[in-house]
Scaffold this motif. Structure first.
Motif, PDB file in Angstrom:
ATOM      1  N   LEU A 159      29.450  38.358  46.983  1.00 18.49           N
ATOM      2  CA  LEU A 159      28.654  39.564  47.230  1.00 18.49           C
ATOM      3  C   LEU A 159      29.280  40.431  48.330  1.00 18.49           C
ATOM      4  O   LEU A 159      29.315  41.662  48.215  1.00 18.49           O
ATOM      5  CB  LEU A 159      27.228  39.159  47.600  1.00 18.49           C
ATOM      6  N   LEU A 160      29.790  39.789  49.373  1.00 17.38           N
ATOM      7  CA  LEU A 160      30.479  40.545  50.417  1.00 17.38           C
ATOM      8  C   LEU A 160      31.719  41.234  49.848  1.00 17.38           C
ATOM      9  O   LEU A 160      31.981  42.405  50.124  1.00 17.38           O
ATOM     10  CB  LEU A 160      30.870  39.612  51.571  1.00 17.38           C
ATOM     11  N   GLY A 161      32.471  40.490  49.031  1.00 19.89           N
ATOM     12  CA  GLY A 161      33.647  41.078  48.394  1.00 19.89           C
ATOM     13  C   GLY A 161      33.289  42.276  47.535  1.00 19.89           C
ATOM     14  O   GLY A 161      33.961  43.312  47.578  1.00 19.89           O
ATOM     15  N   LEU A 177      34.442  46.109  48.063  1.00 19.07           N
ATOM     16  CA  LEU A 177      35.141  46.759  46.946  1.00 19.07           C
ATOM     17  C   LEU A 177      34.534  48.133  46.676  1.00 19.07           C
ATOM     18  O   LEU A 177      35.250  49.116  46.451  1.00 19.07           O
ATOM     19  CB  LEU A 177      35.051  45.880  45.694  1.00 19.07           C
ATOM     20  N   ASP A 178      33.207  48.217  46.718  1.00 21.15           N
ATOM     21  CA  ASP A 178      32.509  49.477  46.451  1.00 21.15           C
ATOM     22  C   ASP A 178      32.868  50.572  47.444  1.00 21.15           C
ATOM     23  O   ASP A 178      32.878  51.754  47.094  1.00 21.15           O
ATOM     24  CB  ASP A 178      30.992  49.247  46.470  1.00 21.15           C
ATOM     25  N   ALA A 236      37.700  43.071  50.655  1.00 19.46           N
ATOM     26  CA  ALA A 236      37.233  42.599  49.342  1.00 19.46           C
ATOM     27  C   ALA A 236      38.113  41.448  48.862  1.00 19.46           C
ATOM     28  O   ALA A 236      37.608  40.399  48.422  1.00 19.46           O
ATOM     29  CB  ALA A 236      37.260  43.747  48.336  1.00 19.46           C
ATOM     30  N   GLU A 237      39.427  41.639  48.960  1.00 18.41           N
ATOM     31  CA  GLU A 237      40.364  40.587  48.538  1.00 18.41           C
ATOM     32  C   GLU A 237      40.159  39.317  49.359  1.00 18.41           C
ATOM     33  O   GLU A 237      40.152  38.203  48.815  1.00 18.41           O
ATOM     34  CB  GLU A 237      41.799  41.085  48.692  1.00 18.41           C
ATOM     35  N   ALA A 290      40.843  40.593  40.044  1.00 19.72           N
ATOM     36  CA  ALA A 290      41.496  41.494  39.083  1.00 19.72           C
ATOM     37  C   ALA A 290      40.988  42.927  39.247  1.00 19.72           C
ATOM     38  O   ALA A 290      41.759  43.886  39.126  1.00 19.72           O
ATOM     39  CB  ALA A 290      41.251  41.009  37.658  1.00 19.72           C
ATOM     40  N   ILE A 291      39.694  43.074  39.539  1.00 18.04           N
ATOM     41  CA  ILE A 291      39.144  44.421  39.767  1.00 18.04           C
ATOM     42  C   ILE A 291      39.762  45.034  41.023  1.00 18.04           C
ATOM     43  O   ILE A 291      40.141  46.211  41.031  1.00 18.04           O
ATOM     44  CB  ILE A 291      37.610  44.383  39.906  1.00 18.04           C
TER      45      ILE A 291
END
Length: 374
Positions: A187-189, A193-194, A201-202, A229-230
């Motif tokens: 969830l933190l990632g 990412l957002d 994120a990584e 991958a995203i």
């Protein structure tokens, strides 16, 4: 958080069960004996044959105990497979506090699954107030985890990160909550990412991946790889993204899950981005969507097919975006509009690139308006 789980061998979801339990609670509170007994009989018929989440088992136990204390002149058969014997040493005041908390928590979850996100937040806020009367750290952690997922859905990133870290801090102090700790890292990632904090994120997705390998959780391993991958796709590291998607899809359990189509779509999109369209993969995705009545991803695959075939048909792209809008998928509408804008820009059509960029901006405003109306 955010999707109902259909249970095996029954055409009923955990959200349906939560709704029935809430209705039972209201009948007990109103001292509606006939209605309460009818609902108890209905629920007792269903739950022995389904896989029930722990929080709903406990909610059932609380209701069963409250039911028997409210209607003491009637003998009822408790469902021993979920009845929590520790409640025998719990005061009725404590049970009332827990019941009130679970009632509003479930109301929030039900509205969340209906995509009524603002209404869900209102119920979760009431649940948090009820929770203050309960000295149970794990319940507090689970609450923070649930509300964090909801805030992520409405793109309230800082709120989501704050609640996730609170949940993580509590879970860390207890044994047997490894899956929730992995969920916190996922969830933190996703939140970072957002907001395009790709390094963070990584970091969290890699931590979740390593934790899931230690736990030997194949689904978590594959979902962590998909999330990585995203991250790489957003950074235009498409070959690396393709590698992680293919690794995720090696897991049979993952390939048979609801996540499968998301990975196939991302894979097809990546191939388009590196000018190596895979029409067979897109056809496979479209057939899957039709078979499983997945309208959202069917539309997305059709957009990718237009891109793969070098279409510059503004009307065709617009019609597909209109279909996304009809599904009230405004975040997807924003992302797809921006992606189409980049496609037209890459092909030198700056007028249409600007048009779809504007549509992306408008879709964000529509999402905000939708939330205000609820």
């Amino acid at each position: 958080m955010g999707e109902s789980e259909t249970v095996a061998n029954e055409n009923i979801s955990t959200i349906d069960i939560a709704d029935l339990l809430n209705e039972w609670y209201l009948r007990i509170r109103k001292h509606d004996g006939e209605g309460a007994f009818d609902l108890k009989d209905k629920i007792d018929e269903i739950i022995p044959n389904i896989e029930l989440k722990e929080d709903l088992k406990y909610y059932y136990s609380l209701l069963s105990y409250k039911h028997d204390s409210t209607f003491p002149s009637f003998h009822t058969q408790k469902a021993e497979f979920v009845f929590d014997q520790s409640l025998l040493n719990t005061s009725l005041d404590e049970i009332d506090d827990m019941l009130s908390y679970y009632f509003y928590l479930n109301k929030g979850t039900i509205e969340f699954n209906k995509n009524n996100l603002n209404t869900a937040i209102n119920y979760y806020t009431i649940a948090e107030l009820k929770l203050r009367n309960i000295s149970n750290e794990i319940e507090m952690a689970l609450y923070h985890y649930r509300i964090a997922k909801l805030y992520f859905q409405v793109r309230q990133t800082l709120f989501s990160i704050n609640h996730t870290k609170k949940a993580q801090g509590i879970f860390t102090g207890y044994e047997n909550f490894d899956m929730y700790l992995m969920g916190c890292k996922q969830l933190l990632g996703a939140n970072y990412l957002d907001i395009e904090e790709y390094d963070l994120a990584e970091k969290f997705f890699l931590e979740a991946l390593n934790d899931s390998k230690r736990a030997k959780s194949n689904i978590f391993i594959s979902s962590s790889m998909h999330n990585l991958a995203i991250v790489y796709a957003r950074q235009k590291k498409f070959e690396k993204s393709v590698f992680y998607i293919n690794k995720a899809l090696e897991c049979k359990e993952y390939s048979e899950s609801k996540h499968y189509i998301r990975s196939i779509y991302l894979l097809a999109s990546n191939y388009n981005k590196i000018n190596n369209p895979n029409n067979a993969l897109m056809q496979k995705g479209l057939e899957y969507c039709k078979e499983h009545n997945n309208i959202e991803y069917e539309i997305k695959f059709k957009i990718e097919s237009l891109i793969a075939n070098n279409s510059m048909d503004k009307v065709a792209f617009n019609n597909l975006l209109n279909q996304i809008e009809k599904q009230y998928l405004f975040y997807d509408l924003e992302f797809q509009s921006k992606s189409i804008s980049n496609y037209f820009k890459k092909n030198g059509d700056l007028e249409n690139a600007y048009y779809f960029l504007e549509r992306s901006s408008q879709s964000r405003n529509k999402q905000m308006q939708k939330e205000v109306r609820k």
